[in-house]
Write a protein that holds these residues in place. Sequence first.
Motif, PDB file in Angstrom:
ATOM      1  N   ILE A   8       1.220  -1.225  -0.425  1.00  0.00           N
ATOM      2  CA  ILE A   8      -0.146  -0.060  -0.286  1.00  0.00           C
ATOM      3  C   ILE A   8       0.592   1.216  -0.341  1.00  0.00           C
ATOM      4  N   PHE A   9       0.890   2.613  -1.366  1.00  0.00           N
ATOM      5  CA  PHE A   9       1.767   3.516  -1.107  1.00  0.00           C
ATOM      6  C   PHE A   9       0.308   4.773  -1.688  1.00  0.00           C
ATOM      7  N   ALA A  10       0.007   4.440   0.337  1.00  0.00           N
ATOM      8  CA  ALA A  10      -0.778   5.963   0.127  1.00  0.00           C
ATOM      9  C   ALA A  10      -0.236   7.495   0.173  1.00  0.00           C
ATOM     10  N   LEU A  11       0.721   7.296   0.693  1.00  0.00           N
ATOM     11  CA  LEU A  11       1.437   9.106   1.338  1.00  0.00           C
ATOM     12  C   LEU A  11       1.217   9.162  -0.754  1.00  0.00           C
ATOM     13  N   GLY A  12       2.087   8.703  -1.133  1.00  0.00           N
ATOM     14  CA  GLY A  12       1.780   9.168  -2.953  1.00  0.00           C
ATOM     15  C   GLY A  12       0.212   9.472  -3.364  1.00  0.00           C
ATOM     16  N   ALA A  13      -0.656   8.272  -2.552  1.00  0.00           N
ATOM     17  CA  ALA A  13      -2.109   9.166  -3.227  1.00  0.00           C
ATOM     18  C   ALA A  13      -2.147  10.598  -2.200  1.00  0.00           C
ATOM     19  N   VAL A  14      -2.069  11.252  -1.306  1.00  0.00           N
ATOM     20  CA  VAL A  14      -2.058  12.040  -0.707  1.00  0.00           C
ATOM     21  C   VAL A  14      -1.384  12.429  -0.912  1.00  0.00           C
ATOM     22  N   LYS A  15       0.193  13.284  -1.082  1.00  0.00           N
ATOM     23  CA  LYS A  15       0.576  13.839  -2.338  1.00  0.00           C
ATOM     24  C   LYS A  15       0.253  14.455  -3.296  1.00  0.00           C
ATOM     25  N   ARG A  16      -0.699  13.883  -4.410  1.00  0.00           N
ATOM     26  CA  ARG A  16      -1.808  13.758  -5.371  1.00  0.00           C
ATOM     27  C   ARG A  16      -2.802  15.031  -5.326  1.00  0.00           C
ATOM     28  N   VAL A  17      -3.582  14.797  -3.695  1.00  0.00           N
ATOM     29  CA  VAL A  17      -4.218  15.628  -3.786  1.00  0.00           C
ATOM     30  C   VAL A  17      -4.079  16.742  -3.035  1.00  0.00           C
ATOM     31  N   LEU A  18      -2.560  16.402  -2.556  1.00  0.00           N
ATOM     32  CA  LEU A  18      -1.535  18.511  -2.095  1.00  0.00           C
ATOM     33  C   LEU A  18      -1.596  19.033  -3.052  1.00  0.00           C
ATOM     34  N   CYS A  19      -1.118  18.207  -3.643  1.00  0.00           N
ATOM     35  CA  CYS A  19      -0.619  18.998  -5.610  1.00  0.00           C
ATOM     36  C   CYS A  19      -2.083  19.345  -5.403  1.00  0.00           C
ATOM     37  N   LEU A  20      -3.239  18.532  -6.362  1.00  0.00           N
ATOM     38  CA  LEU A  20      -4.581  19.550  -6.524  1.00  0.00           C
ATOM     39  C   LEU A  20      -4.893  20.720  -5.803  1.00  0.00           C
ATOM     40  N   MET A  21      -4.208  20.737  -4.978  1.00  0.00           N
ATOM     41  CA  MET A  21      -4.938  21.080  -3.829  1.00  0.00           C
ATOM     42  C   MET A  21      -5.126  22.748  -4.312  1.00  0.00           C
ATOM     43  N   ALA A  22      -3.938  22.978  -5.154  1.00  0.00           N
ATOM     44  CA  ALA A  22      -3.231  24.032  -5.517  1.00  0.00           C
ATOM     45  C   ALA A  22      -3.669  24.751  -6.693  1.00  0.00           C
ATOM     46  N   VAL A  23      -4.575  23.340  -7.497  1.00  0.00           N
ATOM     47  CA  VAL A  23      -5.327  24.017  -9.570  1.00  0.00           C
ATOM     48  C   VAL A  23      -6.401  23.296  -8.903  1.00  0.00           C
ATOM     49  N   GLN A  24      -6.851  22.553  -8.128  1.00  0.00           N
ATOM     50  CA  GLN A  24      -8.343  22.276  -7.919  1.00  0.00           C
ATOM     51  C   GLN A  24      -8.766  21.830  -6.938  1.00  0.00           C
ATOM     52  N   PRO A  25      -8.869  23.500  -6.948  1.00  0.00           N
ATOM     53  CA  PRO A  25      -9.104  23.006  -4.878  1.00  0.00           C
ATOM     54  C   PRO A  25     -10.573  21.751  -4.364  1.00  0.00           C
ATOM     55  N   LEU A  26     -11.734  22.405  -5.429  1.00  0.00           N
ATOM     56  CA  LEU A  26     -13.323  21.974  -5.275  1.00  0.00           C
ATOM     57  C   LEU A  26     -13.118  20.216  -5.239  1.00  0.00           C
ATOM     58  N   VAL A  27     -12.144  20.077  -6.689  1.00  0.00           N
ATOM     59  CA  VAL A  27     -11.375  18.514  -6.799  1.00  0.00           C
ATOM     60  C   VAL A  27     -11.442  17.718  -5.866  1.00  0.00           C
ATOM     61  N   ALA A  28      -9.426  18.713  -5.289  1.00  0.00           N
ATOM     62  CA  ALA A  28      -9.270  17.949  -4.062  1.00  0.00           C
ATOM     63  C   ALA A  28      -9.659  17.900  -2.660  1.00  0.00           C
ATOM     64  N   GLN A  29     -10.834  19.164  -2.241  1.00  0.00           N
ATOM     65  CA  GLN A  29     -11.130  18.656  -1.074  1.00  0.00           C
ATOM     66  C   GLN A  29     -12.679  17.251  -1.034  1.00  0.00           C
ATOM     67  N   ALA A  30     -12.657  17.646  -2.271  1.00  0.00           N
ATOM     68  CA  ALA A  30     -14.155  16.313  -2.182  1.00  0.00           C
ATOM     69  C   ALA A  30     -13.318  15.159  -2.265  1.00  0.00           C
ATOM     70  N   PHE A  31     -12.053  14.863  -2.291  1.00  0.00           N
ATOM     71  CA  PHE A  31     -10.876  13.730  -2.243  1.00  0.00           C
ATOM     72  C   PHE A  31     -10.437  14.034  -0.551  1.00  0.00           C
ATOM     73  N   ARG A  32     -10.733  14.691  -0.290  1.00  0.00           N
ATOM     74  CA  ARG A  32      -9.871  14.204   1.013  1.00  0.00           C
ATOM     75  C   ARG A  32     -10.885  14.344   1.677  1.00  0.00           C
ATOM     76  N   GLU A  33     -12.324  14.809   1.908  1.00  0.00           N
ATOM     77  CA  GLU A  33     -13.663  14.258   2.936  1.00  0.00           C
ATOM     78  C   GLU A  33     -13.975  12.573   2.752  1.00  0.00           C
ATOM     79  N   LEU A  34     -13.700  12.505   1.080  1.00  0.00           N
ATOM     80  CA  LEU A  34     -13.980  11.231   1.113  1.00  0.00           C
ATOM     81  C   LEU A  34     -13.115   9.769   1.775  1.00  0.00           C
TER      82      LEU A  34
END
Length: 425
Positions: A8-34
């Motif tokens: 399981i490489f959970a950190l990679g998925a988390v860092k992708r969400v972190l990057c999404l926060m910079a350019v697509q915050p609505l989508v990133a926030q949905a990922f964070r909450e789910l």
Amino acid sequence: VSDTAEGIFALGAVKRVLCLMAVQPLVAQAFRELMSWRWGASIFCESLQALGVASCITVQDAQNRIERGIVIGVSPESSHADIAPAANRVLQSTDRLLVLADSRKEVIVDFDPLLANIQSGLKSVMRPGLTRRLSGPVGSAAHHTDGRRQTSAEATIVVIVGWPTDADDILSFLDDYIERGSVVEILAPMAEEERQRRLSHSRGFQGRNCEIRHRVGSTTSLFALSGLPLNEASAVLVLADHSLHEDPRLSDSANVAACVTIDGLLEGRHPELFKPSTGRGRPRLICEVLSAETDRALGSSSAKDSALTRLDVFQTSALEAALFTIASIQAPVFNCFVQLLRRSNDFGEFLSVSAQAYLKDRSDTGMVGIEVLRELVRQAGDVFLGYFPEHSIAPTVLPVKRPELTVSADVRLLVITKRAEDLEL
């Protein structure tokens, strides 16, 4: 994608969400909450028998039977999950369904409380305060906060403060999401030659969509921070620098200090060094934190009336732990997140889409029923998950029908689609 929890490489998925926060915050926030099970709503992968739909022939039949959940995918026994499946897809007896629901007991015929107990524990880890602390309203008050996929005319500048140990991954992820012609400007103490050496040694990183610009200086220096293109940037990512990564509390202290300094610059407190723009909104200010102690301190009452309220605090370690737990007990759900985070594939994409993309052939103006929008999204072959209230990047998920609810005809919807290029976002 395997349905086992090995490797399981959970950190990679988390860092992708972190990057999404910079350019697509609505989508990133949905990922964070789910991912953190913060919504209350979660994605579950269950057999047809457990869901009480063993007699159903197609995906649409199953959706009609599951009244308190949304079928977002089909997970066959020996192949990858099919996200946003066709309504007429024929189900096999060994298929499992990926279902978004308020809780497992809402959709399971013979409810087992084990997952509910785990889910409750995760919610206590991911405290409400930090996943809801946002860096600004949606709209003119912040740059590119509508979360849409940018067009070629919307190339942007993202500022990074700090050189993380996984800088090569961070830059690769950003390059996946950012629009061609954009700029990523990095301030960190590490010499530019050493950064280039590490990038070349790791994978020979070459940005396809963005230009990397380097600045050398202290991440907490007022003078160094004042030289950054804060007026032009859409977002500022303050990340854990490699030199402090082994001491989470010290790293967090430096990150918070940098954010407070940047906030002061943007608020015009240092006019001799930096003059904030009056014609554009502030960039989103995203602060990575690693320590649970910092997490608690930033959520305390003493922090609520300070510059910290204008930060978006990203809890890397806590979100990684939550996602690892999901991977351990619901591997297909974890795999679903990983695939959805990859921008260019046929798996499907999380998107924030204007309701007008589905209303364009209708005469609806003003207010429209949310169930009308749900049905239009379904007819288009997409999956409706919820909507974003005005001036917020925190989504409202709606696994259960709400026929009494009306929203603006210009509301932004959260959907999963396989035809992102065809949508008017």
